[in-house]
Every structure is written in C-alpha cells, then in structure tokens.
Write a protein that holds these residues in place. Structure first.
Motif, PDB file in Angstrom:
ATOM      1  N   LEU A 174       0.831  -1.209   0.000  1.00 45.33           N
ATOM      2  CA  LEU A 174       0.000   0.000   0.000  1.00 45.33           C
ATOM      3  C   LEU A 174       0.864   1.257   0.000  1.00 45.33           C
ATOM      4  CD1 LEU A 174      -2.701  -0.960   2.686  1.00 45.33           C
ATOM      5  CD2 LEU A 174      -2.747  -1.360   0.217  1.00 45.33           C
ATOM      6  N   ALA A 175       2.161   1.083  -0.256  1.00 46.90           N
ATOM      7  CA  ALA A 175       3.095   2.211  -0.154  1.00 46.90           C
ATOM      8  C   ALA A 175       2.743   3.327  -1.127  1.00 46.90           C
ATOM      9  CB  ALA A 175       4.524   1.726  -0.397  1.00 46.90           C
ATOM     10  N   GLY A 176       2.171   2.989  -2.274  1.00 41.92           N
ATOM     11  CA  GLY A 176       1.807   4.020  -3.231  1.00 41.92           C
ATOM     12  C   GLY A 176       0.562   4.785  -2.840  1.00 41.92           C
ATOM     13  N   ALA A 177      -0.181   4.254  -1.870  1.00 40.10           N
ATOM     14  CA  ALA A 177      -1.424   4.889  -1.432  1.00 40.10           C
ATOM     15  C   ALA A 177      -1.307   5.547  -0.072  1.00 40.10           C
ATOM     16  CB  ALA A 177      -2.541   3.845  -1.389  1.00 40.10           C
ATOM     17  N   VAL A 178      -0.401   5.044   0.774  1.00 39.29           N
ATOM     18  CA  VAL A 178      -0.205   5.582   2.114  1.00 39.29           C
ATOM     19  C   VAL A 178       1.081   6.405   2.103  1.00 39.29           C
ATOM     20  CG1 VAL A 178       0.108   5.036   4.550  1.00 39.29           C
ATOM     21  CG2 VAL A 178      -1.366   3.587   3.122  1.00 39.29           C
ATOM     22  N   PHE A 197      -9.362   0.554   3.933  1.00 42.80           N
ATOM     23  CA  PHE A 197      -8.398   0.980   4.952  1.00 42.80           C
ATOM     24  C   PHE A 197      -8.487   2.492   5.123  1.00 42.80           C
ATOM     25  CE2 PHE A 197      -6.146   1.078   0.901  1.00 42.80           C
ATOM     26  CZ  PHE A 197      -5.472   2.290   0.926  1.00 42.80           C
ATOM     27  N   ALA A 198      -8.054   2.959   6.277  1.00 41.26           N
ATOM     28  CA  ALA A 198      -8.026   4.391   6.574  1.00 41.26           C
ATOM     29  C   ALA A 198      -6.730   4.704   7.288  1.00 41.26           C
ATOM     30  CB  ALA A 198      -9.220   4.786   7.440  1.00 41.26           C
ATOM     31  N   THR A 199      -6.163   5.875   7.010  1.00 42.02           N
ATOM     32  CA  THR A 199      -4.895   6.266   7.619  1.00 42.02           C
ATOM     33  C   THR A 199      -5.088   7.411   8.607  1.00 42.02           C
ATOM     34  OG1 THR A 199      -4.211   8.037   6.099  1.00 42.02           O
ATOM     35  CG2 THR A 199      -3.865   5.755   5.371  1.00 42.02           C
ATOM     36  N   GLY A 200      -4.111   7.589   9.462  1.00 41.06           N
ATOM     37  CA  GLY A 200      -4.192   8.625  10.472  1.00 41.06           C
ATOM     38  C   GLY A 200      -4.361  10.016   9.905  1.00 41.06           C
ATOM     39  N   GLY A 205      -9.111   4.231   1.564  1.00 43.37           N
ATOM     40  CA  GLY A 205      -8.896   3.514   0.321  1.00 43.37           C
ATOM     41  C   GLY A 205      -9.483   2.124   0.321  1.00 43.37           C
ATOM     42  N   THR A 206      -9.457   1.514  -0.870  1.00 45.65           N
ATOM     43  CA  THR A 206      -9.799   0.103  -1.021  1.00 45.65           C
ATOM     44  C   THR A 206      -8.614  -0.606  -1.657  1.00 45.65           C
ATOM     45  OG1 THR A 206     -10.760   0.274  -3.250  1.00 45.65           O
ATOM     46  CG2 THR A 206     -12.230   0.700  -1.378  1.00 45.65           C
ATOM     47  N   ALA A 207      -8.420  -1.849  -1.235  1.00 47.05           N
ATOM     48  CA  ALA A 207      -7.332  -2.657  -1.787  1.00 47.05           C
ATOM     49  C   ALA A 207      -7.894  -4.020  -2.144  1.00 47.05           C
ATOM     50  CB  ALA A 207      -6.198  -2.800  -0.773  1.00 47.05           C
ATOM     51  N   GLU A 223      -8.565  16.792   8.882  1.00 44.23           N
ATOM     52  CA  GLU A 223      -9.365  15.711   9.464  1.00 44.23           C
ATOM     53  C   GLU A 223      -8.510  14.460   9.589  1.00 44.23           C
ATOM     54  OE1 GLU A 223     -13.354  15.013   8.278  1.00 44.23           O
ATOM     55  OE2 GLU A 223     -13.675  17.076   7.576  1.00 44.23           O
ATOM     56  N   GLN A 224      -8.276  14.054  10.817  1.00 44.03           N
ATOM     57  CA  GLN A 224      -7.489  12.860  11.086  1.00 44.03           C
ATOM     58  C   GLN A 224      -8.411  11.699  11.424  1.00 44.03           C
ATOM     59  OE1 GLN A 224      -4.760  14.000  14.199  1.00 44.03           O
ATOM     60  NE2 GLN A 224      -3.543  15.270  12.818  1.00 44.03           N
ATOM     61  N   ILE A 225      -7.904  10.489  11.276  1.00 46.00           N
ATOM     62  CA  ILE A 225      -8.674   9.288  11.599  1.00 46.00           C
ATOM     63  C   ILE A 225      -7.927   8.552  12.697  1.00 46.00           C
ATOM     64  CG2 ILE A 225      -9.699   7.154  10.734  1.00 46.00           C
ATOM     65  CD1 ILE A 225      -9.646   8.467   7.924  1.00 46.00           C
TER      66      ILE A 225
END
Length: 481
Positions: A174-178, A197-200, A205-207, A223-225
């Motif tokens: 997921l390095a290209g997305a995160v 998935f969701a990041t801080g 995203g979807t994988a 907006e953080q998660i």
C-alpha cells in the motif's frame, strides 16, 4: 474502541439472527437483535474483529461463563500489550500484540485449551497503527498492515514436527497509497471482497489483493482518523476528528462520500482520550436489518452526546447526553444491538503515555470517575431515550452476549475505596452486568498492578464459554472451572 499503538502512544501499555437472551439474571434484557449481517469475507461473527463483527457491534451470539459456575482466570505473559485477540472458525485464538521491549508488532497463535502461545511471528516494525486493528478473513487468516505498509494475510498451520507455525500467505503493498509518515489506523472487508483501509492523516482507500488494485480518497485537510472503520452492505463508516462519514465505492473501487455529518468536537482533547475528537469506532446497528442506524459519541463539553444517524440517508435521529453520572468522555466504541446502545466512559483514564501530537487535555487533568449509559432508539424511530446512567469504572471495551443477556467487562477499583484515585497498585476484576439495569451481577478478582491493566482494550467471548482479554503484558483467560 481505539487502543493507542506504540508508534502513536509509545506503547500505552509500555507499550444469522441472534438468539433471544436466555439463562441470564433476573431482569436481563431479551431479544437483542438482529446483529449486523455476516460478512462473507470475514471470520466468525463475534470473534472476527476487535469489535466482534465488521459492523463493530461489540456484541456476540456466543455465551460466556454460566451464572453460578465457579470461575478461573489465567494470565499468559507475553511481555507485550495485546489489544487484539480474535478467534477463527477452527477455534484457535490469534492475538496481535506489541512487545514492551523493542516495540515489535507480533502475532501469536494461542492454545484454545489454556491460552499459552503455540507460535509467534514478528512483523515489520514501523508506524504500525494497523498493529491494533486487524481482522480474520473467511479462511481464518489475520489481515493486518505492517510497518512497511504491506497488507498481509497471515495464516497458521501444523509443521512436519507436529507443532504450529504462522506464515505470510498474501502480501500487497500500500506504499503508493499511504504517504511517507502516515500509517493505517483501521481496515475492514466489504461485501465485494475488497479491503477498506483508513490512515491517520485522512486517506481512505480500497485494496483488492486478488487483482492488485488500490484506490484512494483524501478527506478534507485537517481531518485525522484516530479510530478504526466499520463495514456493512450499505457502505463503510469512518469517523474523523471532525465528522462521521458513510462511504461507498465506484465500479473500480474508488471511494466516494455518500454523506458526511459533522459533530461537536469540543474545545480540546479530554483527559482519558487520545485525540481531539470522537473516541468511537462507528457502530452499525438496528432492529430491522442490523445496520439501520450508525452511531458515534461526540466530544462536546462538558457533556458528550450519543449521536444516531439513519445509515441510508445520514439523517440524524437523535443527540442524547450520556455519561452524566461520571466523567463525560469516551474513547470506546459503543455496544449496539437492536434498538439499544451502551456507552462506557473513559474520562480521566490514566494512560501511561499519549500519542505524539495529542496536545494538552482540556481540562489539564481529570479523575477516572467511571461512567456507563444505555440509550434506546424509539420503536418508531422518532428519537432516543436515556434508559440508565451510572458510574461503573470499566477498564475495557465491554462486550454484550445476546445468548445469555449479559455485558462483560473488566472493572478497575481504587486502592482506597470510595475514592476516584488511580495507582499502579489498583485491583482489576472481571464483571458481568445486567443490560436492563446497568447493575453488576457478578465479579471475580483478576489481580492487582500494572500487569493486569486492561487499558480500555476489547475483550472477546470465545467458544466454550471463555473470555479472552488483552492486558498491558499479555492475555487473560477467564473460564469455568
């Protein structure tokens, strides 16, 4: 519930329709349900995710220890904080822990008979918020994101020598997305087999590890998660530090916003919370489909509110003040089943450390006074009512069993009775609660001191009437005996 992981909190620890309630205490609530529908890409309902199911109901169809049965407790010492303890269809518990020394995320396969570790697998270390939120897929593989930003599927199998081993059975980068410096905070499968998935820092995203496709959406700046996410047939729920979202995916898997509802986040982070915003993993629930509604708790001051929305439209059903008797703040995901929602308070809980960037709390400090509330959505959906409110000092994310009509948690008591003081010597007790009244109907002492601190982590009711509860240093096994 969100448990702050080492990278974010420098290891806080140092680190089917359900059955009507039966065989419960006098006055126990009955008829909770239905729970969210079974996700075909997740493991057994009640034990596949930290919050029981992909809808995050924090409820289970499994019964716990029987009323009147003698109870035993055993602690498996793993020198690790263990916020995630899941159980697959084969009955074997899988725990995702982080070592106290070295802060290494580690998967443990546990013996269902006594809880000892049969095998372990260290994962790549990093800003591993995914080391808390993981789930079991339909093949009993643990799905998690490691410090290299790889989406992993970790299986277990017998060895030629007759032992057990854990192994990586699938990997997708997921390095290209995160982005660098960001990390996955939550993940859950949808009904098409994609992993959301969701990041801080607000990337959702979807994988699809069958095709390698990864698609993302960046939420508004700022907006953080800080909590996990939940999935239902109608979409994916995400709570940021400012608003609650329902997201759906386009034909290619790209996330899109179905609706957004902002909430009152108050003047700052409250004592006993880890970020400035809701502490809730959003919870799907409802009396018709099990996902009619979506709920979170806001961060309003001085009193927080339970917020309930219609899943399909985002229309707000109610905003009800909760945790009024004790400290009004919650870091935990609500329990929800049928028309009932239960909220446990964490205001003032003494976490050993706070996440980087958490900022000062408002006020600067607060006592852990406890608090537990029940709110029911009216049968006609016209609003909600507070049913009961007390000062129960829950030190874990409670779990409701619809099979026996009991809520189970761990209570933290003060060394000096009658006070709100906390110390490293505090005693901890397993507790069963009547959901109709909020009254404690049975307790069993577990131990005292830091090694028994359950640090607002979720317990799991496992097959065989067993309760598995992570602590700052391992896993507790509470059973009949």
């Amino acid at each position: 519930m969100r448990f702050a992981l080492p990278a974010r909190a420098a290891v806080l620890a140092v680190a089917a329709l359900l059955t009507a309630a039966a065989a419960g205490p006098a006055g126990a609530a009955t008829g909770f349900g239905p729970l969210p529908p079974h996700n075909p890409y997740a493991g057994p309902d009640g034990t596949a995710t930290m919050h029981g199911d992909t809808g995050s109901s924090d409820a289970t169809v499994l019964p716990g220890p029987r009323p009147g049965a003698a109870l035993t407790s055993h602690r498996t010492a793993l020198a690790s904080a263990c916020p995630t303890v899941l159980v697959g269809a084969d009955g074997y518990p899988v725990a995702l822990c982080t070592t106290i020394f070295g802060l290494t995320p580690t998967v443990h396969l546990l013996d269902p008979a006594d809880g000892h570790s049969l095998a372990e697998l260290p994962l790549t270390k990093g800003s591993l918020l995914g080391g808390v939120y993981a789930y079991l897929d339909q093949r009993d593989r643990l799905v998690a994101v490691d410090g290299a930003r790889d989406l992993l599927r970790i299986g277990h199998r017998r060895t030629a020598a007759g032992g057990w081993e854990l192994f990586v059975d699938g990997r997708l980068s997921l390095a290209g997305a995160v982005p660098d410096g960001d990390a996955v905070t939550g993940l859950s499968p949808d009904w098409q087999g994609r992993v959301w998935f969701a990041t801080g820092k607000g990337v959702v995203g979807t994988a699809d590890d069958r095709t390698g496709a990864v698609r993302t959406l960046v939420l508004p700046a700022g907006e953080q998660i800080a909590n996990s996410i939940s999935t239902a047939p109608g979409g994916t729920a995400v709570a940021t530090t400012h608003a609650t979202y329902l997201l759906t995916a386009g034909a290619d898997g790209t996330p899109r916003v179905a609706w957004r509802q902002p909430y009152d986040r108050g003047p700052g982070r409250k004592p006993g919370q880890l970020s400035w915003g809701t502490g809730s993993t959003p919870t799907f629930f409802g009396p018709a489909t099990g996902t009619d509604y979506l709920t979170v708790v806001d961060n309003a001051a001085p009193t927080v509110h339970l917020l309930v929305y219609r899943t399909g439209s985002g229309e707000q059903v109610c905003s009800v003040p909760v945790l009024k008797a004790g400290g009004s703040g919650s870091e935990n995901s609500p329990i929800a089943a049928g028309n009932a929602v239960f909220v446990a308070g964490t205001y003032g809980y003494p976490y050993p450390k706070l996440p980087d960037g958490a900022g000062p709390s408002v006020p600067a400090s607060g006592a852990f006074t406890g608090g537990f509330s029940r709110v029911d959505v009216r049968a006609d959906g016209s609003g909600c009512d507070l049913v009961w409110d007390n000062r129960l000092r829950s030190a874990a994310v409670p779990r409701l069993s619809t099979a026996d009509g009991l809520i189970r948690t761990v209570l933290r008591s003060p060394v000096i009775p009658g006070t709100d003081a906390t110390s490293v010597l505090d005693p901890y007790s397993y507790a069963e609660i009547d959901p109709a009244t909020g009254a404690v109907v049975r307790t069993r002492w577990l131990g005292s001191g830091f090694v028994f601190d359950t640090l607002q982590m979720a317990g799991t009711v496992a097959p065989g009437r067993v309760v598995l509860q992570g602590t700052t240093t391992g896993v507790l096994r509470i059973a009949e005996g």
